[in-house]
Design a protein around this motif. Sequence first.
Motif, PDB file in Angstrom:
ATOM      1  N   ARG A  24       3.098  -1.446   0.096  1.00  0.00           N
ATOM      2  CA  ARG A  24       3.641  -1.875   1.384  1.00  0.00           C
ATOM      3  C   ARG A  24       2.557  -1.849   2.462  1.00  0.00           C
ATOM      4  O   ARG A  24       2.410  -2.799   3.232  1.00  0.00           O
ATOM      5  N   ILE A  25       1.757  -0.785   2.485  1.00  0.00           N
ATOM      6  CA  ILE A  25       0.689  -0.669   3.480  1.00  0.00           C
ATOM      7  C   ILE A  25      -0.345  -1.773   3.280  1.00  0.00           C
ATOM      8  O   ILE A  25      -0.817  -2.384   4.248  1.00  0.00           O
ATOM      9  N   LYS A  26      -0.700  -2.044   2.030  1.00  0.00           N
ATOM     10  CA  LYS A  26      -1.680  -3.095   1.752  1.00  0.00           C
ATOM     11  C   LYS A  26      -1.153  -4.464   2.181  1.00  0.00           C
ATOM     12  O   LYS A  26      -1.880  -5.262   2.766  1.00  0.00           O
ATOM     13  N   GLN A  29      -4.152  -9.049   9.043  1.00  0.00           N
ATOM     14  CA  GLN A  29      -5.401  -9.801   8.992  1.00  0.00           C
ATOM     15  C   GLN A  29      -5.123 -11.294   9.111  1.00  0.00           C
ATOM     16  O   GLN A  29      -5.836 -12.009   9.820  1.00  0.00           O
ATOM     17  N   GLN A  30      -4.094 -11.780   8.407  1.00  0.00           N
ATOM     18  CA  GLN A  30      -3.750 -13.194   8.475  1.00  0.00           C
ATOM     19  C   GLN A  30      -3.330 -13.579   9.895  1.00  0.00           C
ATOM     20  O   GLN A  30      -3.743 -14.614  10.416  1.00  0.00           O
ATOM     21  N   GLU A  31      -2.522 -12.728  10.538  1.00  0.00           N
ATOM     22  CA  GLU A  31      -2.113 -12.988  11.918  1.00  0.00           C
ATOM     23  C   GLU A  31      -3.315 -12.992  12.850  1.00  0.00           C
ATOM     24  O   GLU A  31      -3.390 -13.814  13.767  1.00  0.00           O
ATOM     25  N   PHE A  32      -4.266 -12.083  12.616  1.00  0.00           N
ATOM     26  CA  PHE A  32      -5.469 -12.031  13.441  1.00  0.00           C
ATOM     27  C   PHE A  32      -6.229 -13.347  13.372  1.00  0.00           C
ATOM     28  O   PHE A  32      -6.582 -13.935  14.393  1.00  0.00           O
ATOM     29  N   TRP A  33      -6.486 -13.823  12.131  1.00  0.00           N
ATOM     30  CA  TRP A  33      -7.236 -15.068  11.987  1.00  0.00           C
ATOM     31  C   TRP A  33      -6.438 -16.258  12.495  1.00  0.00           C
ATOM     32  O   TRP A  33      -7.016 -17.189  13.072  1.00  0.00           O
ATOM     33  N   ASP A  34      -5.129 -16.257  12.322  1.00  0.00           N
ATOM     34  CA  ASP A  34      -4.303 -17.331  12.871  1.00  0.00           C
ATOM     35  C   ASP A  34      -4.400 -17.363  14.393  1.00  0.00           C
ATOM     36  O   ASP A  34      -4.523 -18.429  15.000  1.00  0.00           O
TER      37      ASP A  34
END
Length: 169
Positions: A123-125, A132-137
Amino acid sequence: MLATASAIWSGIKKASEFAAEAEGVWGQLSKYCGVADQLEQVIQAEKNKPKKPSLFGKLEFGDDTKEAFNAFEAEHKLMQMEAEIRHEFLYGAFCNLEAGFGGMDGYRKFCDMRRKIRAERIRIKQEQEQMQQEFWDNIILWGGGTIIICAGIGVVWMLISLVLEFRGV
């Protein structure tokens, strides 16, 4: 009196040696379980390898027989390790632990704890990958938006400059 004191001292000494031995067994089993967990993670990583090749990546394949044998050997070793851990709870060092921590109940508790820890790590991973995906988006969205706004302001500025230049102001 001296004989009694000597007997008590030897009893304390034996109890201390037993405690040290039990502590060593716990430590060794903990290391053994860690190795078993690492082996299981390697097996899962191999099974979950992406099946689709990348568009421009170089395809490299090893020896099929060797790879199959290694996978078979790893799964067999993991099965043996699990059987040995179970044996320790049912018949070995942990069979006589009190308060439900020995025998089959202890093994079930151990398996439940391991399952919960593994689920929590997964879950943490997944949360980290999502962040990370939201950051790059967001970087792409805000960076692209900023570039478009700056380009728009530059175009408007050039148009205003051209209009003012042709008007003679």
